[in-house]
Design a protein around this motif. Structure first.
Motif, PDB file in Angstrom:
ATOM      1  N   ALA A   1      -4.051  -8.788  -6.435  1.00 26.11           N
ATOM      2  CA  ALA A   1      -4.137  -7.321  -6.441  1.00 26.11           C
ATOM      3  C   ALA A   1      -4.172  -6.749  -7.852  1.00 26.11           C
ATOM      4  O   ALA A   1      -4.740  -5.680  -8.079  1.00 26.11           O
TER       5      ALA A   1
ATOM      6  N   GLY B   1      -5.252  -0.828  -6.421  1.00 24.37           N
ATOM      7  CA  GLY B   1      -4.043  -1.522  -6.871  1.00 24.37           C
ATOM      8  C   GLY B   1      -3.035  -0.606  -7.548  1.00 24.37           C
ATOM      9  O   GLY B   1      -2.071  -1.086  -8.159  1.00 24.37           O
ATOM     10  N   LYS B   2      -3.216   0.695  -7.413  1.00 24.02           N
ATOM     11  CA  LYS B   2      -2.338   1.659  -8.095  1.00 24.02           C
ATOM     12  C   LYS B   2      -0.892   1.535  -7.621  1.00 24.02           C
ATOM     13  O   LYS B   2       0.029   1.442  -8.424  1.00 24.02           O
TER      14      LYS B   2
ATOM     15  N   THR C   1       0.437  -0.929  -6.059  1.00 22.53           N
ATOM     16  CA  THR C   1       0.916  -2.274  -6.409  1.00 22.53           C
ATOM     17  C   THR C   1       1.436  -2.291  -7.844  1.00 22.53           C
ATOM     18  O   THR C   1       2.484  -2.877  -8.134  1.00 22.53           O
TER      19      THR C   1
ATOM     20  N   GLU D   1       4.723   6.222  -2.722  1.00 19.84           N
ATOM     21  CA  GLU D   1       3.673   6.809  -1.907  1.00 19.84           C
ATOM     22  C   GLU D   1       4.197   7.052  -0.496  1.00 19.84           C
ATOM     23  O   GLU D   1       4.961   6.252   0.033  1.00 19.84           O
TER      24      GLU D   1
HETATM   25  N1  LIG Z   1       1.943  -5.795   1.443  1.00 20.52           N
HETATM   26  C1  LIG Z   1       0.662  -6.144   1.270  1.00 20.52           C
HETATM   27  N2  LIG Z   1       0.174  -7.307   1.774  1.00 20.52           N
HETATM   28  C2  LIG Z   1      -1.115  -7.671   1.585  1.00 20.52           C
HETATM   29  N3  LIG Z   1      -2.010  -6.948   0.880  1.00 20.52           N
HETATM   30  C3  LIG Z   1      -1.580  -5.786   0.361  1.00 20.52           C
HETATM   31  C4  LIG Z   1      -0.242  -5.311   0.528  1.00 20.52           C
HETATM   32  N4  LIG Z   1      -0.124  -4.124  -0.089  1.00 20.52           N
HETATM   33  C5  LIG Z   1      -1.325  -3.870  -0.624  1.00 20.52           C
HETATM   34  N5  LIG Z   1      -2.211  -4.856  -0.350  1.00 20.52           N
HETATM   35  C6  LIG Z   1      -3.619  -4.925  -0.785  1.00 20.52           C
HETATM   36  O1  LIG Z   1      -3.666  -4.852  -2.196  1.00 20.52           O
HETATM   37  C7  LIG Z   1      -4.751  -4.034  -2.623  1.00 20.52           C
HETATM   38  C8  LIG Z   1      -4.217  -2.886  -3.485  1.00 20.52           C
HETATM   39  O2  LIG Z   1      -3.455  -1.999  -2.666  1.00 20.52           O
HETATM   40  P1  LIG Z   1      -2.675  -0.763  -3.251  1.00 20.52           P
HETATM   41  O3  LIG Z   1      -1.842  -0.191  -2.160  1.00 20.52           O
HETATM   42  O4  LIG Z   1      -2.001  -1.145  -4.494  1.00 20.52           O
HETATM   43  O5  LIG Z   1      -3.894   0.218  -3.593  1.00 20.52           O
HETATM   44  P2  LIG Z   1      -3.888   1.743  -4.065  1.00 20.52           P
HETATM   45  O6  LIG Z   1      -4.731   1.807  -5.284  1.00 20.52           O
HETATM   46  O7  LIG Z   1      -2.505   2.259  -4.137  1.00 20.52           O
HETATM   47  O8  LIG Z   1      -4.685   2.456  -2.869  1.00 20.52           O
HETATM   48  P3  LIG Z   1      -4.491   3.901  -2.195  1.00 20.52           P
HETATM   49  O9  LIG Z   1      -5.163   4.875  -3.093  1.00 20.52           O
HETATM   50  O10 LIG Z   1      -5.207   3.771  -0.911  1.00 20.52           O
HETATM   51  O11 LIG Z   1      -3.025   4.156  -2.048  1.00 20.52           O
HETATM   52  C9  LIG Z   1      -5.441  -3.565  -1.361  1.00 20.52           C
HETATM   53  O12 LIG Z   1      -6.542  -4.408  -1.134  1.00 20.52           O
HETATM   54  C10 LIG Z   1      -4.388  -3.726  -0.281  1.00 20.52           C
HETATM   55  O13 LIG Z   1      -4.968  -3.998   0.979  1.00 20.52           O
END
Ligand SMILES: Nc1ncnc2c1ncn2[C@@H]1O[C@H](COP(=O)(O)OP(=O)(O)OP(=O)(O)O)[C@@H](O)[C@H]1O
Ligand SMILES: [Mg+2]
Length: 240
Positions: free
Chosen positions: A20, A43-44, A46, A87
């Motif tokens: 991620a 991935g924000k 994360t 979030e």
């Molecule tokens: N607990 C988890 N188990 C498996 N994959 C995950 C998990 N959490 C996030 N991911 C994956 O990691 C990647 C990054 O997710 P993340 O939530 O960090 O994105 P984001 O930038 O915050 O998105 P958003 O704007 O939709 O909130 C995505 O492909 C998501 O499906």
């Protein structure tokens, strides 16, 4: 220049076999508002959670206030003056506003907690009017105020905010962003802000980073990034 309050170098994170974060470098200096923008799934969240130790960074290093916190347990990291409004707000729906705020105080009680609560009420007067109301019955905007207020109860030096504007009307978004700016100006609170609302976030922030597919692709001053055609095309089309 002084050392940054937060520094990530080459940070990777995985969910099982899925990578991620792909080697993130990012710095936040004392007193700055820094925003991280990017599309869904970039991935924000994360990144925010990795700073707090869940999931763990697999490679790279995370330093806070000159200390390596990469392998510290989450509660140890939070004890050092970081606070997160995650979030989706994650308030406790069956607890009152007052109880939710106290959960953020991390053991600070009595006069200390009361003083922190007064600071939160100065920022969000609406919460004071609703002390006994259950968190789950607050409006979306009020819940976001409560989530930020709860994070502030521990008097953090670094506030991590994950999409505070999500699902809120423009007027409420302006109120929340205004509160973040006021707090930053009044107390020097350092803020790392994740946003999909790139226009508002880049206007508020001193600096910004763009995250694409787990990697930083652009960095610069807020105004500078706002003016870039590739940012406008990818994150600002369709107005603000
Ligand atoms: N607990 C988890 N188990 C498996 N994959 C995950 C998990 N959490 C996030 N991911 C994956 O990691 C990647 C990054 O997710 P993340 O939530 O960090 O994105 P984001 O930038 O915050 O998105 P958003 O704007 O939709 O909130 C995505 O492909 C998501 O499906
Ligand atoms: Mg997210």
């Amino acid at each position: 220049m002084t050392a940054p309050l937060l520094r990530l170098s080459g940070v990777t994170a995985y969910y099982g076999a899925i990578q991620a974060l792909k080697g993130v470098d990012l710095e936040v200096h004392q007193g700055e508002i820094v925003t991280l923008i990017g599309a869904n799934g970039a991935g924000k969240s994360t990144l925010m959670m990795t700073i707090c130790g869940t999931p763990r960074a697999r490679d790279g290093r995370i330093e806070y206030d000159g200390t390596d916190i990469t392998r510290l347990p989450t509660h140890e990291i939070m004890r050092r003056g970081l606070a997160q409004a995650p979030e989706g707000r994650r308030i406790f729906p069956r607890m009152s506003v007052q109880e939710n705020l106290l959960m953020g105080a991390h053991g600070r009680t009595g006069p200390h907690a009361a003083a922190s609560a007064e600071e939160v009420f100065a920022l969000f007067p609406r919460l004071k009017e609703r002390l006994e109301q259950r968190g789950g019955t607050l409006s979306g905007g009020e819940q976001q105020m409560l989530a930020i207020g709860r994070a502030l109860m521990s008097r953090p030096r670094l506030l991590l905010l994950d999409e505070p504007s999500l699902g809120l009307a423009p007027l409420v978004v302006r109120q929340i962003f205004g509160a973040i700016r006021d707090l930053n100006r009044a107390t020097g609170l350092t803020v790392l802000l994740v946003e999909q609302n790139a226009y508002q976030a880049l206007r508020l922030a001193n600096r910004g980073y763009v995250l694409v597919n787990g990697a930083i692709t652009m960095a610069g001053g807020g105004a500078e990034l706002l003016a870039r055609p590739e940012i406008r095309a990818a994150y600002l089309e369709g107005g603000h």
